[in-house]
Design a protein around this motif. Structure first.
Motif, PDB file in Angstrom:
ATOM      1  N   PRO A 240       0.893  -5.130  -6.643  1.00 42.86           N
ATOM      2  CA  PRO A 240       1.806  -6.156  -6.123  1.00 42.86           C
ATOM      3  C   PRO A 240       1.037  -7.368  -5.611  1.00 42.86           C
ATOM      4  CG  PRO A 240       1.615  -4.329  -4.572  1.00 42.86           C
ATOM      5  CD  PRO A 240       0.865  -3.921  -5.803  1.00 42.86           C
ATOM      6  N   GLN A 241       1.764  -8.451  -5.339  1.00 44.02           N
ATOM      7  CA  GLN A 241       1.120  -9.702  -4.955  1.00 44.02           C
ATOM      8  C   GLN A 241       0.302  -9.572  -3.681  1.00 44.02           C
ATOM      9  OE1 GLN A 241       4.263 -12.799  -5.037  1.00 44.02           O
ATOM     10  NE2 GLN A 241       3.148 -13.606  -6.810  1.00 44.02           N
ATOM     11  N   VAL A 242       0.814  -8.894  -2.666  1.00 41.83           N
ATOM     12  CA  VAL A 242       0.098  -8.766  -1.399  1.00 41.83           C
ATOM     13  C   VAL A 242      -1.221  -8.035  -1.601  1.00 41.83           C
ATOM     14  CG1 VAL A 242       0.182  -7.699   0.893  1.00 41.83           C
ATOM     15  CG2 VAL A 242       2.178  -8.918   0.005  1.00 41.83           C
ATOM     16  N   THR A 243      -1.222  -7.022  -2.449  1.00 44.83           N
ATOM     17  CA  THR A 243      -2.455  -6.285  -2.739  1.00 44.83           C
ATOM     18  C   THR A 243      -3.498  -7.206  -3.354  1.00 44.83           C
ATOM     19  OG1 THR A 243      -1.244  -4.222  -3.064  1.00 44.83           O
ATOM     20  CG2 THR A 243      -3.427  -4.359  -4.045  1.00 44.83           C
ATOM     21  N   LYS A 244      -3.086  -8.034  -4.293  1.00 44.88           N
ATOM     22  CA  LYS A 244      -4.029  -8.938  -4.950  1.00 44.88           C
ATOM     23  C   LYS A 244      -4.576  -9.979  -3.974  1.00 44.88           C
ATOM     24  CE  LYS A 244      -1.915  -8.495  -9.531  1.00 44.88           C
ATOM     25  NZ  LYS A 244      -1.156  -9.192 -10.612  1.00 44.88           N
ATOM     26  N   VAL A 245      -3.736 -10.450  -3.057  1.00 43.75           N
ATOM     27  CA  VAL A 245      -4.166 -11.477  -2.110  1.00 43.75           C
ATOM     28  C   VAL A 245      -5.153 -10.907  -1.087  1.00 43.75           C
ATOM     29  CG1 VAL A 245      -3.398 -13.015  -0.259  1.00 43.75           C
ATOM     30  CG2 VAL A 245      -2.091 -12.861  -2.385  1.00 43.75           C
ATOM     31  N   LEU A 246      -4.899  -9.705  -0.598  1.00 44.26           N
ATOM     32  CA  LEU A 246      -5.677  -9.144   0.506  1.00 44.26           C
ATOM     33  C   LEU A 246      -6.725  -8.126   0.073  1.00 44.26           C
ATOM     34  CD1 LEU A 246      -2.816  -8.751   3.145  1.00 44.26           C
ATOM     35  CD2 LEU A 246      -4.464 -10.613   2.888  1.00 44.26           C
ATOM     36  N   ALA A 247      -6.899  -7.916  -1.251  1.00 43.56           N
ATOM     37  CA  ALA A 247      -7.936  -7.003  -1.721  1.00 43.56           C
ATOM     38  C   ALA A 247      -9.300  -7.454  -1.171  1.00 43.56           C
ATOM     39  CB  ALA A 247      -7.954  -6.997  -3.247  1.00 43.56           C
ATOM     40  N   PRO A 248     -10.187  -6.487  -0.844  1.00 42.65           N
ATOM     41  CA  PRO A 248     -10.140  -5.056  -1.172  1.00 42.65           C
ATOM     42  C   PRO A 248      -9.357  -4.192  -0.179  1.00 42.65           C
ATOM     43  CG  PRO A 248     -12.218  -5.570  -0.117  1.00 42.65           C
ATOM     44  CD  PRO A 248     -11.489  -6.875  -0.248  1.00 42.65           C
ATOM     45  N   GLN A 249      -8.770  -4.806   0.867  1.00 43.21           N
ATOM     46  CA  GLN A 249      -7.924  -4.013   1.755  1.00 43.21           C
ATOM     47  C   GLN A 249      -6.680  -3.550   0.995  1.00 43.21           C
ATOM     48  OE1 GLN A 249      -7.142  -6.408   5.217  1.00 43.21           O
ATOM     49  NE2 GLN A 249      -9.299  -6.906   5.536  1.00 43.21           N
ATOM     50  N   GLN A 250      -6.162  -2.374   1.367  1.00 44.91           N
ATOM     51  CA  GLN A 250      -5.103  -1.749   0.571  1.00 44.91           C
ATOM     52  C   GLN A 250      -3.721  -1.973   1.189  1.00 44.91           C
ATOM     53  OE1 GLN A 250      -5.975   2.325  -0.410  1.00 44.91           O
ATOM     54  NE2 GLN A 250      -7.701   1.761  -1.717  1.00 44.91           N
ATOM     55  N   TRP A 251      -3.330  -3.237   1.301  1.00 43.17           N
ATOM     56  CA  TRP A 251      -1.986  -3.584   1.743  1.00 43.17           C
ATOM     57  C   TRP A 251      -1.087  -3.717   0.535  1.00 43.17           C
ATOM     58  CZ3 TRP A 251      -1.319  -3.493   6.931  1.00 43.17           C
ATOM     59  CH2 TRP A 251      -2.472  -3.573   7.717  1.00 43.17           C
ATOM     60  N   LEU A 252       0.147  -3.228   0.659  1.00 37.42           N
ATOM     61  CA  LEU A 252       1.084  -3.259  -0.464  1.00 37.42           C
ATOM     62  C   LEU A 252       2.206  -4.267  -0.284  1.00 37.42           C
ATOM     63  CD1 LEU A 252       1.559   0.565  -1.181  1.00 37.42           C
ATOM     64  CD2 LEU A 252       0.083  -1.037  -2.394  1.00 37.42           C
ATOM     65  N   THR A 253       2.684  -4.445   0.942  1.00 39.52           N
ATOM     66  CA  THR A 253       3.880  -5.257   1.161  1.00 39.52           C
ATOM     67  C   THR A 253       3.703  -6.185   2.353  1.00 39.52           C
ATOM     68  OG1 THR A 253       4.942  -3.688   2.684  1.00 39.52           O
ATOM     69  CG2 THR A 253       5.290  -3.340   0.310  1.00 39.52           C
ATOM     70  N   VAL A 254       4.518  -7.236   2.370  1.00 35.30           N
ATOM     71  CA  VAL A 254       4.528  -8.146   3.510  1.00 35.30           C
ATOM     72  C   VAL A 254       5.001  -7.410   4.758  1.00 35.30           C
ATOM     73  CG1 VAL A 254       5.477 -10.297   4.426  1.00 35.30           C
ATOM     74  CG2 VAL A 254       4.903 -10.134   2.003  1.00 35.30           C
ATOM     75  N   ALA A 255       5.911  -6.467   4.603  1.00 35.94           N
ATOM     76  CA  ALA A 255       6.415  -5.707   5.752  1.00 35.94           C
ATOM     77  C   ALA A 255       5.283  -4.957   6.451  1.00 35.94           C
ATOM     78  CB  ALA A 255       7.501  -4.733   5.300  1.00 35.94           C
ATOM     79  N   GLN A 256       4.355  -4.387   5.689  1.00 35.74           N
ATOM     80  CA  GLN A 256       3.204  -3.713   6.291  1.00 35.74           C
ATOM     81  C   GLN A 256       2.361  -4.691   7.092  1.00 35.74           C
ATOM     82  OE1 GLN A 256       1.232  -2.001   2.886  1.00 35.74           O
ATOM     83  NE2 GLN A 256       2.191  -0.009   3.177  1.00 35.74           N
ATOM     84  N   VAL A 257       2.112  -5.867   6.524  1.00 33.06           N
ATOM     85  CA  VAL A 257       1.292  -6.870   7.212  1.00 33.06           C
ATOM     86  C   VAL A 257       2.002  -7.351   8.470  1.00 33.06           C
ATOM     87  CG1 VAL A 257       0.226  -9.152   7.002  1.00 33.06           C
ATOM     88  CG2 VAL A 257       0.224  -7.583   5.042  1.00 33.06           C
ATOM     89  N   ARG A 258       3.294  -7.600   8.377  1.00 35.55           N
ATOM     90  CA  ARG A 258       4.054  -8.072   9.528  1.00 35.55           C
ATOM     91  C   ARG A 258       4.007  -7.049  10.662  1.00 35.55           C
ATOM     92  NH1 ARG A 258       8.199  -9.354   6.952  1.00 35.55           N
ATOM     93  NH2 ARG A 258       7.942 -11.625   6.948  1.00 35.55           N
ATOM     94  N   GLN A 259       4.149  -5.770  10.311  1.00 32.73           N
ATOM     95  CA  GLN A 259       4.114  -4.727  11.332  1.00 32.73           C
ATOM     96  C   GLN A 259       2.744  -4.648  11.986  1.00 32.73           C
ATOM     97  OE1 GLN A 259       5.496  -0.922   9.966  1.00 32.73           O
ATOM     98  NE2 GLN A 259       4.917   0.159  11.829  1.00 32.73           N
ATOM     99  N   ALA A 260       1.687  -4.783  11.174  1.00 35.67           N
ATOM    100  CA  ALA A 260       0.326  -4.721  11.724  1.00 35.67           C
ATOM    101  C   ALA A 260       0.048  -5.889  12.659  1.00 35.67           C
ATOM    102  CB  ALA A 260      -0.689  -4.699  10.582  1.00 35.67           C
ATOM    103  N   LEU A 261       0.517  -7.073  12.324  1.00 36.55           N
ATOM    104  CA  LEU A 261       0.269  -8.253  13.152  1.00 36.55           C
ATOM    105  C   LEU A 261       1.063  -8.221  14.442  1.00 36.55           C
ATOM    106  CD1 LEU A 261       0.226 -11.102  10.463  1.00 36.55           C
ATOM    107  CD2 LEU A 261      -1.723  -9.959  11.515  1.00 36.55           C
ATOM    108  N   SER A 262       2.204  -7.537  14.441  1.00 39.08           N
ATOM    109  CA  SER A 262       3.050  -7.502  15.634  1.00 39.08           C
ATOM    110  C   SER A 262       2.688  -6.373  16.583  1.00 39.08           C
ATOM    111  CB  SER A 262       4.519  -7.373  15.228  1.00 39.08           C
ATOM    112  OG  SER A 262       4.749  -6.147  14.541  1.00 39.08           O
ATOM    113  N   SER A 263       1.839  -5.441  16.133  1.00 39.67           N
ATOM    114  CA  SER A 263       1.514  -4.281  16.980  1.00 39.67           C
ATOM    115  C   SER A 263       0.287  -4.561  17.852  1.00 39.67           C
ATOM    116  CB  SER A 263       1.265  -3.057  16.110  1.00 39.67           C
ATOM    117  OG  SER A 263       0.180  -3.284  15.225  1.00 39.67           O
TER     118      SER A 263
END
Length: 576
Positions: A553-576
């Motif tokens: 998916p797009q998020v994976t390609k942007v943030l590689a080599p980290q293994q993020w799949l979705t914007v929702a995952q990133v949003r949750q990580a930034l808010s925690s």
């Protein structure tokens, strides 16, 4: 080349206009992308260019639409055929011949082109769209994605000045979609072809557009601008734009390359943080089985008569699921033949209760055939299929529907009532569900669909939402979906994901065949990749898609080599 002058369209019996205040120009040699939520009138705008609106759809058209100087209200579609090539959402309704090569030649024959010109253009189009190996194949035997490419090719061969395309990549795998879009870009840049297309999978097409026309709501005036300008205000946008909004990037990125150039600081903020799975693992293991030969039907389980596909797909029982816990689906050493082609070869698959499995792979890889085997529409040549402990091709429909439900690629196969309300009432009766259950699902999946609307008058996405609701009303233990996001916008897809997650949490097993890598990232516990009828990868979603340039998916390609799949995952990580 295309001019809309304050266009208003209203269909007979509708409560309001399908579109109004549409006023823009598409210059020669531009690719213009039409975007907006489902049901806002994108297909109506496209139909007005080809003359289908109002000559075939009926209704009232006010204002003026001209193509190459011809007024489409006074010129019928056949009088525009030499100028406009159109591919609708449903390629099957487009075909008039039986084989691929004949279909590519048909439009040129209708225009009276010379045989040597026709032959040359057919060969060029076969090469452009990767159809050479399919030239003699019956169209009915092709996969949905292959049919989509043939439909596009059939309008390319007459070399029209204008191409009108409605969801042209919806049934294509990622690689095939890139090939088709590259062809369109070449036509625009090298030959001056004018292209107007509507597409929900903006992650695939927005970077190719010269301009974007946004229809923000039903009957609302369109917004016109560059892709970056429109994406900044659009209610529909691809994951890379969503990530840019979250990170506060300006201007917003439209491509993976642009986003990666700006993502360094974001990757640093996320370093050391593990992504949270958007889908939890299945609740149990279904196990595996082995088989070396075909399994004939026991005499006491074989249905007396083969079910008609339409009646078979639509459930007709109020019986509850079996009380004895069984694995929802176990496939062992399965081989299936489609004519002379072995569509599946030695496929093994076990699906656990509560597990969501995404089947992915190129067009023609065997995904739909595997779903057909699970629902008993095709018989194994070798190996075995067990659904709820029974062989589906040997089981009478009234018993099989207690165990499995299928939403096919063509939702019209499930819909035969005259109104949405009648479809929902029938679904409630068939499932033994409380009155209003199906209608509540329709409202959840795609709000705004009227009770008295005829299913044939709905958009492709709206029809799919209705078919999904019809099948989900019975909440079968095993749910099969073939390209379930075709025609759905991002909001509708998000609602679908929420419904399917809820079913999985209740223990329902879900198997979906999809080319939508973003859907797989959001929803699937596992991804199974098929190639030429064989399983070539089977594992946790992150493990499979991160390692695949085609299915990441797009998020994976942007943030590689980290293994993020979705914007929702990133949003949750930034808010925690």
């Amino acid at each position: 080349m295309i001019r809309f002058e304050n266009v208003f369209v209203r269909y007979d019996g509708s409560a309001g206009p399908a579109v109004q205040g549409v006023d823009f120009t598409v210059p020669e040699g531009e690719l213009v992308l039409l975007v907006g939520p489902s049901g806002v009138g994108k297909s109506t705008v496209l139909g007005a260019v080809s003359g289908l609106v109002p000559h075939f759809t009926g209704g009232t058209l006010r204002g003026r639409v001209t193509v190459a100087g011809r007024d489409t209200r006074t010129h019928k579609p056949r009088e525009l055929a030499d100028v406009v090539g159109t591919v609708g959402q449903d390629p099957l309704s487009h075909f008039v011949t039986d084989t691929v090569e004949d279909e590519l030649a048909y439009g040129m024959e209708s225009l009276g082109l010379a045989p040597d010109v026709m032959r040359r253009r057919v060969e060029e189009t076969l090469d452009l769209l990767g159809l050479t190996a399919l030239r003699d194949r019956p169209i009915a035997d092709l996969s949905g994605g292959q049919q989509q490419r043939v439909a596009i090719g059939s309008v390319l061969t007459p070399h029209p000045k204008v191409l009108v395309l409605d969801e042209p990549t919806s049934a294509l795998d990622p690689a095939a979609a890139e090939e088709v879009l590259a062809v369109l870009q070449r036509l625009v840049h090298d030959l001056g072809t004018t292209v107007l297309l509507a597409e929900h999978r903006l992650e695939r097409v927005v970077q190719y557009a010269d301009r974007v026309v946004l229809l923000p709501a039903p009957g609302a005036r369109p917004v016109l601008g560059t892709p970056a300008e429109v994406m900044a205000v659009s209610p529909v946008y691809p994951p890379v734009v969503d990530l840019g909004r979250l990170a506060g990037w300006s201007p917003l990125p439209l491509t993976i390359r642009d986003a990666r150039r700006r993502a360094g600081a974001l990757r640093e903020r996320l370093a050391g943080t593990a992504p949270t799975n958007t889908a939890s693992a299945g609740t149990a293991s279904a196990g595996t089985a082995s088989a070396s030969g075909p399994h004939p039907c026991p005499a006491d389980t074989a249905p007396a008569e083969a079910p008609a596909p339409r009646r078979f797909l639509r459930r007709r029982t109020a019986a509850p699921p079996p009380s004895t816990p069984r694995p929802p689906a176990v496939v062992a050493s399965l081989a299936v033949r489609r004519g002379l082609v072995e569509a599946l070869h030695r496929v093994d698959l076990a699906v656990a209760p509560g597990e969501t499995v995404a089947l992915m792979g190129r067009n023609g890889a065997g995904k739909s055939t595997l779903l057909a085997a699970l629902v008993g529409l095709v018989e194994p040549a070798r190996g075995s299929v067990r659904v709820g402990g029974v062989a589906p091709h040997c089981t009478a429909p009234r018993d099989l529907v207690r165990r499995v439900g299928l939403v096919p690629q063509e939702p019209r196969d499930l819909l035969y009532a005259d109104t949405v309300a009648a479809e929902c009432a029938a679904a409630d009766r068939d499932a033994g569900a409380a009155p209003g259950s199906c209608r509540a699902l329709v409202s959840e999946l795609l709000p705004g669909v009227a009770d008295d609307a005829h299913p044939r008058d709905l958009s492709e996405g709206q029809r799919l939402a209705l078919a999904l609701a019809v099948v989900l009303t019975a909440r079968p233990p095993l749910l099969l979906l073939d390209e379930p996001t075709r025609g759905l916008d991002y909001a509708a897809k998000s609602r679908l994901v929420a419904v399917l997650r809820g079913l999985a949490a209740q223990g329902h097993a879900i198997v979906l065949a999809t080319h939508d890598v973003e859907l797989a990232a959001e929803l699937a516990h596992r991804v199974v990749i098929l190639a030429d009828g064989e399983v070539v990868a089977d594992g946790a979603t992150a493990e499979v898609v991160v390692a695949s340039p085609s299915f990441a998916p797009q998020v994976t390609k942007v943030l590689a080599p980290q293994q993020w799949l979705t914007v929702a995952q990133v949003r949750q990580a930034l808010s925690s």
